[in-house]
Design a protein around this motif. Structure first.
Motif, PDB file in Angstrom:
ATOM      1  N   THR A   7      16.778 -78.668 -54.741  1.00 24.32           N
ATOM      2  CA  THR A   7      16.714 -77.611 -53.943  1.00 24.32           C
ATOM      3  C   THR A   7      15.313 -77.124 -53.769  1.00 24.32           C
ATOM      4  O   THR A   7      14.561 -77.076 -54.772  1.00 24.32           O
ATOM      5  N   PRO A   8      14.533 -76.815 -52.419  1.00 25.14           N
ATOM      6  CA  PRO A   8      13.270 -75.883 -52.517  1.00 25.14           C
ATOM      7  C   PRO A   8      13.259 -74.569 -53.340  1.00 25.14           C
ATOM      8  O   PRO A   8      12.164 -74.164 -53.949  1.00 25.14           O
ATOM      9  N   GLU A   9      14.687 -74.177 -53.433  1.00 22.47           N
ATOM     10  CA  GLU A   9      14.679 -72.692 -54.181  1.00 22.47           C
ATOM     11  C   GLU A   9      14.411 -72.988 -55.387  1.00 22.47           C
ATOM     12  O   GLU A   9      13.881 -72.086 -56.242  1.00 22.47           O
ATOM     13  N   TYR A  10      14.921 -73.942 -56.237  1.00 22.79           N
ATOM     14  CA  TYR A  10      14.627 -74.128 -57.633  1.00 22.79           C
ATOM     15  C   TYR A  10      13.268 -74.406 -57.714  1.00 22.79           C
ATOM     16  O   TYR A  10      12.674 -74.021 -58.718  1.00 22.79           O
ATOM     17  N   THR A  11      12.537 -75.076 -56.919  1.00 24.17           N
ATOM     18  CA  THR A  11      11.112 -75.312 -57.169  1.00 24.17           C
ATOM     19  C   THR A  11      10.360 -74.348 -57.138  1.00 24.17           C
ATOM     20  O   THR A  11       9.323 -73.964 -57.770  1.00 24.17           O
ATOM     21  N   ARG A  12      10.809 -73.105 -56.058  1.00 23.46           N
ATOM     22  CA  ARG A  12       9.927 -72.084 -55.922  1.00 23.46           C
ATOM     23  C   ARG A  12      10.311 -71.097 -57.251  1.00 23.46           C
ATOM     24  O   ARG A  12       9.283 -70.492 -57.567  1.00 23.46           O
ATOM     25  N   GLN A  13      11.514 -70.930 -57.636  1.00 23.76           N
ATOM     26  CA  GLN A  13      11.656 -70.020 -58.752  1.00 23.76           C
ATOM     27  C   GLN A  13      11.202 -70.694 -60.075  1.00 23.76           C
ATOM     28  O   GLN A  13      10.727 -69.857 -61.055  1.00 23.76           O
ATOM     29  N   ARG A  14      10.888 -72.057 -60.362  1.00 23.46           N
ATOM     30  CA  ARG A  14      10.412 -72.502 -61.267  1.00 23.46           C
ATOM     31  C   ARG A  14       8.812 -72.255 -61.238  1.00 23.46           C
ATOM     32  O   ARG A  14       8.287 -71.939 -62.383  1.00 23.46           O
ATOM     33  N   LEU A  21       7.492 -69.585 -59.953  1.00 25.69           N
ATOM     34  CA  LEU A  21       7.296 -68.054 -60.334  1.00 25.69           C
ATOM     35  C   LEU A  21       7.514 -67.956 -61.648  1.00 25.69           C
ATOM     36  O   LEU A  21       6.677 -67.063 -62.398  1.00 25.69           O
ATOM     37  N   PHE A  22       8.478 -68.492 -62.294  1.00 27.97           N
ATOM     38  CA  PHE A  22       9.005 -68.277 -63.776  1.00 27.97           C
ATOM     39  C   PHE A  22       7.544 -69.042 -64.624  1.00 27.97           C
ATOM     40  O   PHE A  22       7.634 -68.084 -65.565  1.00 27.97           O
ATOM     41  N   GLU A  23       7.285 -70.057 -64.241  1.00 21.68           N
ATOM     42  CA  GLU A  23       6.016 -70.669 -65.216  1.00 21.68           C
ATOM     43  C   GLU A  23       4.575 -69.897 -64.996  1.00 21.68           C
ATOM     44  O   GLU A  23       4.024 -69.685 -65.845  1.00 21.68           O
ATOM     45  N   ASP A  24       4.486 -69.070 -63.662  1.00 23.01           N
ATOM     46  CA  ASP A  24       3.231 -68.452 -63.519  1.00 23.01           C
ATOM     47  C   ASP A  24       3.533 -67.032 -64.283  1.00 23.01           C
ATOM     48  O   ASP A  24       2.414 -66.287 -64.908  1.00 23.01           O
ATOM     49  N   PHE A  25       4.675 -66.254 -63.983  1.00 21.99           N
ATOM     50  CA  PHE A  25       4.716 -64.665 -64.132  1.00 21.99           C
ATOM     51  C   PHE A  25       5.775 -64.413 -65.359  1.00 21.99           C
ATOM     52  O   PHE A  25       6.056 -63.413 -65.748  1.00 21.99           O
ATOM     53  N   GLY A  26       6.407 -65.535 -65.645  1.00 22.89           N
ATOM     54  CA  GLY A  26       7.675 -65.356 -66.664  1.00 22.89           C
ATOM     55  C   GLY A  26       8.884 -64.635 -66.032  1.00 22.89           C
ATOM     56  O   GLY A  26       9.116 -64.736 -64.763  1.00 22.89           O
ATOM     57  N   GLU A  27       9.416 -63.857 -66.870  1.00 19.73           N
ATOM     58  CA  GLU A  27      10.684 -63.279 -66.326  1.00 19.73           C
ATOM     59  C   GLU A  27      10.260 -62.101 -65.245  1.00 19.73           C
ATOM     60  O   GLU A  27      11.074 -61.944 -64.404  1.00 19.73           O
ATOM     61  N   ALA A  28       9.122 -61.724 -65.322  1.00 22.30           N
ATOM     62  CA  ALA A  28       8.847 -60.605 -64.268  1.00 22.30           C
ATOM     63  C   ALA A  28       8.661 -61.176 -62.796  1.00 22.30           C
ATOM     64  O   ALA A  28       8.896 -60.629 -61.896  1.00 22.30           O
ATOM     65  N   GLY A  29       8.567 -62.783 -62.805  1.00 26.64           N
ATOM     66  CA  GLY A  29       8.259 -63.276 -61.392  1.00 26.64           C
ATOM     67  C   GLY A  29       9.620 -63.497 -60.758  1.00 26.64           C
ATOM     68  O   GLY A  29       9.660 -63.449 -59.581  1.00 26.64           O
ATOM     69  N   LEU A  30      10.752 -63.177 -61.681  1.00 33.82           N
ATOM     70  CA  LEU A  30      11.899 -63.440 -61.045  1.00 33.82           C
ATOM     71  C   LEU A  30      12.734 -62.324 -60.567  1.00 33.82           C
ATOM     72  O   LEU A  30      13.567 -62.389 -59.696  1.00 33.82           O
ATOM     73  N   GLY A  31      12.059 -60.999 -60.622  1.00 35.35           N
ATOM     74  CA  GLY A  31      12.626 -59.748 -60.023  1.00 35.35           C
ATOM     75  C   GLY A  31      14.139 -59.316 -60.756  1.00 35.35           C
ATOM     76  O   GLY A  31      14.283 -59.873 -61.715  1.00 35.35           O
TER      77      GLY A  31
END
Length: 709
Positions: A690-697, A699-709
């Motif tokens: 899904t596009p949601e997994y690609t987007r969250q991945r 964010l997680f690779e760029d900002f870590g846990e902080a990118g997940l909110g």
């Protein structure tokens, strides 16, 4: 020199003169005059003025030996004087000289050499002594040399060769022309010039039998054959006897320049049946599998291939997908018009596709959606598909590989080897040898194509590929070729979709309920979910496969009820957000609106029934229900429980970050070697597409846990 006593001769006089090289009949003299074009010289050919008309010719037009005989008779001691106006013009003589046989041109060159010797000796010893000296040296007569000199008197030295060419050749005895009827020729053409290509002998025998029965004349076999060859052009004969295919062979094929192309600018694909028996799993009898291959047009390198029992769209899509993943997206594709390439998955929507019925609701194929221009090769014309040359190489070097000895079946039905059918190659071994053979085919040195120039296909492709602008496929485009497609109609109530007896649904599908969409799926794993597109190719979203539960499965029922409660709660929140003003507040606002004054209108006619006015509205007595203490207690209990459920804190809905964290947890357990359930693995696989997994991945690779909110 003294001219002959008679200068102008008629055809009858020439026929009766007995001069050498002059025919003895009037017809022969006419044929000689036509062949040597006597009438093309108006100064030496004229119409006879006497009775009977006809033509007269000057003695200078006669053959050389005839002229010599006339000169001897007149005892002419000197060279003839030739007037300049009696000669043809410079352009005419060179045009005539160009059409002469090579032997006649050699004679003219020998005469020119002798004349040049005379010119060289003229200065020291004079003209007459030079002619006599050269005549003795070359073994020629002095009169002959004087004749040659008269032929070039006043002619530019550059044009002497043409004027010295023999102007008159001995006429061959004319053959009498064979006579036949026109019916014989018409019947012979009708029988011989037809499809099927019957032999000339059989056609001639049939026509002769017909002519004999009708009593008409016919030609001898060799004469008839010669008449056909002389009067009917070869191309016309081939077209009449062999049709359009034979006509195409009469003209050279089109030469296409590939030097201006680059790697991956264009590819072509086709299928080829391997000439080897293979033992295929699940099939008792040996089979000859088919190979689907894509080839680069610039370098002729085979980029990808697949093998299956027969050519089909799944194999074509798989080979095409491997090419896209490995090398990139081509700009042009040249296909055969076979069903496996003209399928709607690959080329649907192409304006020049002439396979299958074209409908307005057909989805766009993968190639039109990627912007690849499609070209269709001429059916049955192997020269239009360059990959056919590669297949011929594979048939020679792979099918006849020593490891396939005994399994080779021959390249034609009448070319079967003696050990035909004695062995079948296991599929895995066959694929291994085929892969090795294709790699060797691409790496072989000494290719003499216009682009390879002695190098291999691999080197030619690599050099151009490094300098070319290559289009790479995005993850969204990869999703196109990985899956098949089918036009489906969503349920008009809840928007679900049924495909191959499997149900698919996602909450966003309600927005498109009742519409026709394109479902793209993995043909090898229908339970992995589907991706849904509009008919125009716009991506809508992903839908998972709905699992069936047992009829009395309590756990499944509870999960379903929980999902329904969550959906109701989510929809209630959405509705509250969409409706900031409640109905009660809206009704209160309506109450604040002052009532409009209604003007009183006096009735002109009033009819009152006093008796009816005095009667009560209900004349029937209404019964009063009796109180039930048990029912009242049950009602009060239900109200208390309902209020308690409303005041309880609702279960929070799972957010995007929560789903991604759940996926991370499953991935970590899988990497650590811990067991995971089948349901979790299937959910993770579907979610990762899904596009949601690609987007969250990202964010997680760029900002870590902080990118997940």
């Amino acid at each position: 020199m003294v001219a002959p006593a008679r200068e102008w001769w008629t055809t009858d006089a020439l026929a009766a003169s007995g001069l050498p090289d002059v025919p003895g009949t009037r017809q022969g003299v006419d044929a000689l005059a036509a062949r040597l074009q006597w009438r093309a010289h108006p100064e030496q050919a004229r119409r006879r003025a006497g009775r009977g008309g006809g033509w007269e010719y000057h003695w200078k037009l006669l053959p050389l030996r005839a002229q010599t005989a006339l000169l001897k008779a007149a005892a002419a001691p000197a060279a003839p004087e030739v007037k300049a106006e009696a000669r043809p013009s410079r352009d005419e003589i060179w045009a005539w000289f160009d059409g002469l046989p090579e032997k006649v041109k050699e004679t003219a060159s020998a005469r020119l050499r002798i004349v040049q010797l005379v010119d060289q000796l003229t200065g020291p010893m004079g003209r007459h002594l030079a002619v006599e000296a050269v005549a003795r040296q070359e073994g020629k007569g002095t009169r002959t040399l004087w004749l040659w000199l008269s032929m070039i008197d006043g002619v530019d030295p550059a044009d002497r060769l043409a004027y010295l060419a023999p102007r008159h050749r001995a006429a061959k005895p004319r053959r009498e022309r064979a006579e036949c009827s026109q019916e014989f020729l018409d019947w012979l053409k009708a029988d011989y010039l037809r499809l099927g290509g019957p032999s000339f002998s059989s056609c001639y025998d049939r026509v002769v039998a017909l002519c004999e029965s009708r009593g008409v004349g016919f030609l001898a076999p060799r004469t008839a054959r010669r008449w056909i060859e002389d009067n009917i052009p070869r191309v016309t004969r081939i077209f009449a006897r062999e049709g359009e295919k034979g006509l195409a062979r009469c003209f050279p094929p089109q030469i296409r320049d590939r030097s201006t192309m680059s790697a991956m600018e264009g590819v072509n694909a086709d299928c080829h049946k391997i000439d080897v028996f293979v033992q295929w799993p699940g099939i008792s009898k040996p089979v000859r599998p088919q190979i689907v291959a894509f080839q680069d047009l610039y370098s002729r390198k085979i980029l990808s291939w697949r093998v299956d029992l027969d050519p089909n769209k799944v194999a074509v899509m798989s080979a095409f997908g491997e090419m896209i993943e490995t090398w990139g997206i081509p700009e042009h594709c040249l296909f055969d018009n076979g069903r496996e390439f003209a399928n709607k998955w690959l080329t649907g929507g192409a304006p020049t596709r002439f396979r299958f019925k074209v409908r307005d609701q057909d989805p766009l194929g993968v190639l039109p959606m990627m912007g690849v221009k499609i070209h269709w090769a001429t059916p049955g014309h192997g020269q239009a598909k360059p990959i056919e040359r590669a297949f011929r190489d594979l048939a020679d070097r792979i099918a006849l590989d020593p490891r396939f000895a005994g399994a080779y079946v021959g390249n034609r039905p009448d070319a079967k080897p003696e050990d035909y059918g004695s062995r079948a190659i296991p599929r895995d071994e066959f694929l291994r040898v085929l892969d090795e053979g294709i790699r060797v085919h691409n790496a072989r040195q000494g290719r003499l194509t216009e682009t390879a120039k002695g190098r291999s296909f691999d080197e030619t492709f690599a050099e151009s590929y490094a300098q070319s602008r290559i289009r790479k496929a995005t993850p969204e485009q990869n999703r196109l070729w990985l899956m098949g497609q089918k036009v489906c109609k969503l349920h008009r109530g809840h928007g679900s979709l049924t495909l191959f007896k499997n149900g698919y649904w996602a909450d966003w599908m309600n927005e498109y309920a009742g519409q026709e969409v394109v479902a793209r799926f993995d043909p090898e794993n229908l339970h992995a979910g589907i991706h849904v597109y509009t008919l125009a190719g716009a991506y809508l979203g992903q839908a998972g496969c709905r699992e069936k539960v047992g009829f009395f499965d309590l756990v499944g029922a509870r999960l379903q009820a929980k999902a329904e409660r969550q959906r109701r709660r989510a929809e209630k929140d959405i509705l509250d957000a969409m409706r900031p003003v409640s109905v009660r507040d809206y009704a209160a606002e309506l109450d604040k609106v002052p009532e409009a004054e209604t003007p009183l209108v006096a009735a002109k006619v009033v009819d009152l029934d006093a008796a009816r006015i005095r009667q009560p509205l209900f004349s029937r007595e209404m019964p009063v229900p009796a109180a039930d203490p048990v029912a009242e207690e049950r009602h009060e209990t239900f109200v208390l429980e309902f209020r308690r459920s409303e005041t309880a804190s609702p279960e929070p809905a799972e957010t995007d970050s929560d789903r991604f964290r759940r996926a991370l947890a499953i991935e970590e357990r899988s990497e650590a070697g811990q067991p995971i359930g089948a349901a979790e693995a299937e959910w993770l696989r579907t979610y990762q597409m899904t596009p949601e997994y690609t987007r969250q991945r990202m964010l997680f690779e760029d900002f870590g846990e902080a990118g997940l909110g």
